[in-house]
Design an enzyme around this catalytic site. Sequence first.
Site, PDB file in Angstrom:
ATOM      1  N   GLY A   1      26.151 -20.525   6.517  1.00 41.53           N
ATOM      2  CA  GLY A   1      25.792 -19.425   7.423  1.00 41.53           C
ATOM      3  C   GLY A   1      26.739 -19.398   8.615  1.00 41.53           C
ATOM      4  O   GLY A   1      27.312 -18.350   8.957  1.00 41.53           O
ATOM      5  N   HIS A   2      26.944 -20.562   9.226  1.00 42.22           N
ATOM      6  CA  HIS A   2      27.886 -20.644  10.346  1.00 42.22           C
ATOM      7  C   HIS A   2      29.299 -20.258   9.887  1.00 42.22           C
ATOM      8  O   HIS A   2      30.016 -19.552  10.590  1.00 42.22           O
ATOM      9  CB  HIS A   2      27.949 -22.070  10.892  1.00 42.22           C
TER      10      HIS A   2
ATOM     11  N   GLN B   1      22.151 -12.820  12.328  1.00 43.53           N
ATOM     12  CA  GLN B   1      20.903 -12.059  12.371  1.00 43.53           C
ATOM     13  C   GLN B   1      19.695 -12.947  12.050  1.00 43.53           C
ATOM     14  O   GLN B   1      18.566 -12.587  12.288  1.00 43.53           O
ATOM     15  CB  GLN B   1      21.018 -10.889  11.376  1.00 43.53           C
TER      16      GLN B   1
ATOM     17  N   SER C   1      20.319 -25.611   9.968  1.00 41.55           N
ATOM     18  CA  SER C   1      20.603 -27.030  10.204  1.00 41.55           C
ATOM     19  C   SER C   1      19.317 -27.839  10.103  1.00 41.55           C
ATOM     20  O   SER C   1      19.324 -29.014   9.755  1.00 41.55           O
ATOM     21  CB  SER C   1      21.209 -27.219  11.591  1.00 41.55           C
TER      22      SER C   1
ATOM     23  N   MET D   1      25.401 -24.802  17.401  1.00 40.66           N
ATOM     24  CA  MET D   1      24.916 -26.125  17.821  1.00 40.66           C
ATOM     25  C   MET D   1      25.325 -27.175  16.789  1.00 40.66           C
ATOM     26  O   MET D   1      24.754 -28.274  16.755  1.00 40.66           O
ATOM     27  CB  MET D   1      23.402 -26.093  18.010  1.00 40.66           C
ATOM     28  N   GLY D   2      26.293 -26.847  15.939  1.00 44.68           N
ATOM     29  CA  GLY D   2      26.798 -27.837  14.996  1.00 44.68           C
ATOM     30  C   GLY D   2      25.923 -28.019  13.779  1.00 44.68           C
ATOM     31  O   GLY D   2      25.081 -27.168  13.478  1.00 44.68           O
TER      32      GLY D   2
ATOM     33  N   GLN E   1      17.851 -25.022  25.988  1.00 46.09           N
ATOM     34  CA  GLN E   1      17.061 -24.108  25.156  1.00 46.09           C
ATOM     35  C   GLN E   1      15.977 -24.818  24.355  1.00 46.09           C
ATOM     36  O   GLN E   1      15.306 -24.196  23.542  1.00 46.09           O
ATOM     37  CB  GLN E   1      17.966 -23.270  24.255  1.00 46.09           C
TER      38      GLN E   1
ATOM     39  N   HIS F   1      26.711 -25.143   8.346  1.00 46.75           N
ATOM     40  CA  HIS F   1      26.458 -24.800   6.942  1.00 46.75           C
ATOM     41  C   HIS F   1      27.166 -23.469   6.661  1.00 46.75           C
ATOM     42  O   HIS F   1      27.829 -22.909   7.557  1.00 46.75           O
ATOM     43  CB  HIS F   1      24.957 -24.733   6.662  1.00 46.75           C
TER      44      HIS F   1
HETATM   45  P1  AMP Z   1      22.806 -22.511  15.583  1.00 48.49           P
HETATM   46  O1  AMP Z   1      23.843 -23.552  15.369  1.00 48.49           O
HETATM   47  O2  AMP Z   1      21.590 -22.691  14.768  1.00 48.49           O
HETATM   48  O3  AMP Z   1      22.535 -22.259  17.043  1.00 48.49           O
HETATM   49  O4  AMP Z   1      23.435 -21.165  15.041  1.00 48.49           O
HETATM   50  C1  AMP Z   1      24.690 -20.712  15.474  1.00 48.49           C
HETATM   51  C2  AMP Z   1      24.889 -19.297  14.980  1.00 48.49           C
HETATM   52  O5  AMP Z   1      24.814 -19.293  13.545  1.00 48.49           O
HETATM   53  C3  AMP Z   1      23.801 -18.343  15.476  1.00 48.49           C
HETATM   54  O6  AMP Z   1      24.394 -17.096  15.789  1.00 48.49           O
HETATM   55  C4  AMP Z   1      22.890 -18.238  14.278  1.00 48.49           C
HETATM   56  O7  AMP Z   1      22.163 -17.030  14.231  1.00 48.49           O
HETATM   57  C5  AMP Z   1      23.878 -18.326  13.137  1.00 48.49           C
HETATM   58  N1  AMP Z   1      23.217 -18.735  11.891  1.00 48.49           N
HETATM   59  C6  AMP Z   1      22.369 -19.782  11.719  1.00 48.49           C
HETATM   60  N2  AMP Z   1      21.908 -19.806  10.459  1.00 48.49           N
HETATM   61  C7  AMP Z   1      22.477 -18.756   9.819  1.00 48.49           C
HETATM   62  C8  AMP Z   1      22.406 -18.229   8.477  1.00 48.49           C
HETATM   63  N3  AMP Z   1      21.641 -18.810   7.553  1.00 48.49           N
HETATM   64  N4  AMP Z   1      23.123 -17.122   8.189  1.00 48.49           N
HETATM   65  C9  AMP Z   1      23.899 -16.535   9.130  1.00 48.49           C
HETATM   66  N5  AMP Z   1      24.022 -16.975  10.391  1.00 48.49           N
HETATM   67  C10 AMP Z   1      23.320 -18.066  10.736  1.00 48.49           C
END
Ligand code: AMP
Length: 286
Positions: A36-37, A148, A186, A30-31, A61, A34
């Site tokens: 993690g992404h 995860q 985010s 969802m942009g 969602q 960071h």
């Molecule tokens: P989101 O943009 O929050 O929908 O996340 C997109 C993807 O990044 C999803 O598969 C999340 O589980 C993953 N994600 C978000 N935060 C982290 C993190 N701190 N470490 C690893 N993956 C992450």
Amino acid sequence: MEIVRHVYQMKEICRQIRQRGRKIGFVPTMGSLHDGHLALVRRAKELADESVVSVFVNPAQFDDPEDLERYPRDLARDADLLIAEGVDYVFSPPPVEMYARGSKTWVEVEELSDRLEGASRPGHFRGVATVVLKLLEIVRPTVAVFGQKDAQQVAVVRRMVEDLMLDVEIVALPTERDEDGVALSSRNRRLSPEERLAARAIPEALEAAAGAVEAGEDDPDAIVRMATERLEAEDRVRVDYVRLVDARDFKPVPAVEGDMVLLVAAFVGEVRLIDNRHLRSRPERS
Ligand code: AMP
């Protein structure tokens, strides 16, 4: 790197990639990216020949319109980060293209979707499963990489892929954290400096619980209580839920046994954060 705005364009590009016999690695996001992404993006690049990252804040969602509105968005910055990673395509469609007016078809992964995050955020996983299916159908990747950090989301997506017999490999990577243990999210940008400090209680609660399991604590309620108390010790933190569940079906465990996940959802100030930790019971000593 190309930024693709339309569904028909993304479909055509991906069709041509597959026709050349090349594998697509896909990361839905969802942009407000960071590290993690970016860890997911790196893995997708390793596992495939061409990479597609979607940046789409999925309205379906969000159960709370204000939460949707406040969700941080910054495509220009995201694009710079993805160029630096050597990503091939960013897919960022307008919401009306993903949900034509009067959209009537939804994906419901029963039971799993009603617990925990699903109970706190009604309709959340219906929105997640539906958009992930749409994205997988548009991109048709060989592999899709998830975090995860959203453990229940990974379980919902895996179950959908299995039930609908989709031809894609789902890979889940461990949570990336800041130096103080707070999971990258985010949403962390919306925390004040004081709240950001208070957020440390979340990984600390998970750590305390893991330590207790390691030390042989065998009462699930005691583990949940311990984590809850650590969270409640922090003024700025309000617990939504703390649960110890079976890693396969996300049902609460009757005993500290096998593969488990301890899940936390808590408000830090106004910002709702989630985190989790995989726990394994100590093998019986003879
Ligand atoms: P989101 O943009 O929050 O929908 O996340 C997109 C993807 O990044 C999803 O598969 C999340 O589980 C993953 N994600 C978000 N935060 C982290 C993190 N701190 N470490 C690893 N993956 C992450």
